[in-house]
Design a protein around this motif. Structure first.
Motif, PDB file in Angstrom:
ATOM      1  N   ILE A  88      12.093  19.586   3.407  1.00 54.27           N
ATOM      2  CA  ILE A  88      12.128  18.691   2.242  1.00 54.27           C
ATOM      3  C   ILE A  88      10.831  17.896   2.187  1.00 54.27           C
ATOM      4  CG2 ILE A  88      13.351  16.738   1.196  1.00 54.27           C
ATOM      5  CD1 ILE A  88      15.865  17.773   2.728  1.00 54.27           C
ATOM      6  N   ALA A  89      10.275  17.751   0.971  1.00 53.86           N
ATOM      7  CA  ALA A  89       9.011  17.018   0.809  1.00 53.86           C
ATOM      8  C   ALA A  89       9.160  15.589   1.320  1.00 53.86           C
ATOM      9  CB  ALA A  89       8.578  17.020  -0.651  1.00 53.86           C
ATOM     10  N   MET A  90       8.218  15.180   2.160  1.00 51.63           N
ATOM     11  CA  MET A  90       8.236  13.834   2.723  1.00 51.63           C
ATOM     12  C   MET A  90       7.963  12.803   1.624  1.00 51.63           C
ATOM     13  SD  MET A  90       6.046  14.672   6.199  1.00 51.63           S
ATOM     14  CE  MET A  90       5.592  12.992   6.454  1.00 51.63           C
ATOM     15  N   ALA A  91       8.568  11.642   1.767  1.00 49.94           N
ATOM     16  CA  ALA A  91       8.329  10.539   0.832  1.00 49.94           C
ATOM     17  C   ALA A  91       6.928   9.976   1.073  1.00 49.94           C
ATOM     18  CB  ALA A  91       9.367   9.452   1.045  1.00 49.94           C
TER      19      ALA A  91
ATOM     20  N   LYS B 150      -1.293  20.662   4.123  1.00 43.14           N
ATOM     21  CA  LYS B 150      -1.885  19.347   3.817  1.00 43.14           C
ATOM     22  C   LYS B 150      -2.912  19.423   2.684  1.00 43.14           C
ATOM     23  CE  LYS B 150       0.237  17.839   7.557  1.00 43.14           C
ATOM     24  NZ  LYS B 150       0.741  19.043   8.161  1.00 43.14           N
ATOM     25  N   LEU B 151      -3.142  20.609   2.149  1.00 39.72           N
ATOM     26  CA  LEU B 151      -4.148  20.808   1.098  1.00 39.72           C
ATOM     27  C   LEU B 151      -3.676  20.189  -0.215  1.00 39.72           C
ATOM     28  CD1 LEU B 151      -5.022  24.538   1.820  1.00 39.72           C
ATOM     29  CD2 LEU B 151      -6.142  22.498   2.722  1.00 39.72           C
ATOM     30  N   GLY B 152      -4.635  19.630  -0.954  1.00 34.78           N
ATOM     31  CA  GLY B 152      -4.313  19.065  -2.254  1.00 34.78           C
ATOM     32  C   GLY B 152      -4.724  17.610  -2.352  1.00 34.78           C
TER      33      GLY B 152
ATOM     34  N   PHE C  13       0.839  -1.198   0.000  1.00 36.31           N
ATOM     35  CA  PHE C  13       0.000   0.000   0.000  1.00 36.31           C
ATOM     36  C   PHE C  13       0.875   1.249   0.000  1.00 36.31           C
ATOM     37  CE2 PHE C  13       0.463  -1.308   4.443  1.00 36.31           C
ATOM     38  CZ  PHE C  13       0.894  -0.145   5.050  1.00 36.31           C
ATOM     39  N   CYS C  14       0.312   2.327  -0.536  1.00 33.80           N
ATOM     40  CA  CYS C  14       1.056   3.580  -0.625  1.00 33.80           C
ATOM     41  C   CYS C  14       0.088   4.756  -0.526  1.00 33.80           C
ATOM     42  CB  CYS C  14       1.833   3.634  -1.937  1.00 33.80           C
ATOM     43  SG  CYS C  14       2.989   5.014  -2.009  1.00 33.80           S
ATOM     44  N   ILE C  15       0.499   5.762   0.232  1.00 39.54           N
ATOM     45  CA  ILE C  15      -0.252   7.014   0.324  1.00 39.54           C
ATOM     46  C   ILE C  15       0.662   8.122  -0.192  1.00 39.54           C
ATOM     47  CG2 ILE C  15      -1.432   8.675   1.816  1.00 39.54           C
ATOM     48  CD1 ILE C  15      -2.017   6.336   3.732  1.00 39.54           C
ATOM     49  N   TYR C  16       0.295   8.665  -1.345  1.00 44.05           N
ATOM     50  CA  TYR C  16       1.014   9.791  -1.941  1.00 44.05           C
ATOM     51  C   TYR C  16       0.290  11.056  -1.476  1.00 44.05           C
ATOM     52  CZ  TYR C  16       2.385   6.055  -5.178  1.00 44.05           C
ATOM     53  OH  TYR C  16       2.820   4.878  -5.722  1.00 44.05           O
ATOM     54  N   HIS C  17       0.957  11.858  -0.672  1.00 44.17           N
ATOM     55  CA  HIS C  17       0.328  13.070  -0.174  1.00 44.17           C
ATOM     56  C   HIS C  17       0.914  14.278  -0.883  1.00 44.17           C
ATOM     57  CE1 HIS C  17       4.019  12.845   2.088  1.00 44.17           C
ATOM     58  NE2 HIS C  17       3.579  11.762   2.707  1.00 44.17           N
ATOM     59  N   PRO C  18       0.255  15.433  -0.735  1.00 40.95           N
ATOM     60  CA  PRO C  18       0.836  16.627  -1.347  1.00 40.95           C
ATOM     61  C   PRO C  18       2.250  16.826  -0.784  1.00 40.95           C
ATOM     62  CG  PRO C  18      -1.227  17.149  -0.200  1.00 40.95           C
ATOM     63  CD  PRO C  18      -0.928  15.705   0.044  1.00 40.95           C
ATOM     64  N   ASP C  19       3.014  17.671  -1.376  1.00 39.25           N
ATOM     65  CA  ASP C  19       4.407  17.857  -0.948  1.00 39.25           C
ATOM     66  C   ASP C  19       4.485  18.450   0.457  1.00 39.25           C
ATOM     67  OD1 ASP C  19       5.412  16.783  -3.271  1.00 39.25           O
ATOM     68  OD2 ASP C  19       5.422  18.711  -4.307  1.00 39.25           O
ATOM     69  N   ILE C  20       4.231  17.609   1.451  1.00 37.11           N
ATOM     70  CA  ILE C  20       4.284  18.043   2.849  1.00 37.11           C
ATOM     71  C   ILE C  20       5.751  18.066   3.269  1.00 37.11           C
ATOM     72  CG2 ILE C  20       3.620  17.479   5.211  1.00 37.11           C
ATOM     73  CD1 ILE C  20       1.212  15.959   3.997  1.00 37.11           C
ATOM     74  N   PRO C  21       6.222  19.234   3.740  1.00 41.17           N
ATOM     75  CA  PRO C  21       7.634  19.315   4.118  1.00 41.17           C
ATOM     76  C   PRO C  21       7.909  18.677   5.482  1.00 41.17           C
ATOM     77  CG  PRO C  21       6.573  21.436   4.438  1.00 41.17           C
ATOM     78  CD  PRO C  21       5.546  20.516   3.825  1.00 41.17           C
TER      79      PRO C  21
END
Length: 143
Positions: A73-76, A104-106, A60-68
């Motif tokens: 740095i954007a979290m993986a 967290k928007l997006g 499973f994978c959760i791709y979130h907006p570029d949360i620093p």
């Protein structure tokens, strides 16, 4: 002998009651939606059911907006694996929002793979409360 093909279905998606990861109980659906209001600790995601695949492994994978992260740095993406525990297995994949809400928007895309094939894929749009007025309008009307 031919291998039995697993049966996969998405049971629900949207906003849920709080989920306790240490409990065997899955969260309960509160609202079927892909639009999530940007509120602290809101629980959103989906539940799938997989039949005839005991012992197989999902990714499973959760791709979130570029949360620093703390260094800016954007979290993986958040990802992991889970073994299917029985032949009629339910799995919840979801997340919650934490402070600060503004980053967290997006789009939050959640996927589950079985045997290197995507079997569940849903993108949730986390938006400011003003953008939620249309959703609230329809909810009040009973839709």
């Amino acid at each position: 002998m031919a291998k039995i093909k697993p049966l996969i279905s998405m049971q629900s998606y949207g906003i849920y009651t709080h989920w306790d990861s240490s409990s065997k109980e899955l969260p309960q659906i509160q609202s079927f939606t892909t639009k999530v209001p940007a509120k602290l600790d809101i629980e959103f995601g989906f539940i799938i059911n997989i039949k005839k695949a005991k012992g197989e492994k999902i990714h499973f994978c959760i791709y979130h907006p570029d949360i620093p992260d703390d260094d800016g740095i954007a979290m993986a993406p958040f990802e992991g694996t889970e073994y299917i525990k029985n032949n009629d297995w339910y799995f919840y994949l979801g997340d919650t929002l934490w402070q600060p809400i503004s980053n967290k928007l997006g789009g939050w895309r959640m996927t589950i793979e079985l045997n290197s094939k995507i079997i569940a894929d849903k993108t949730f749009s986390v938006c400011e409360d003003e953008a939620m007025s249309e959703i609230e309008f329809w909810k009040k009307r009973g839709y």
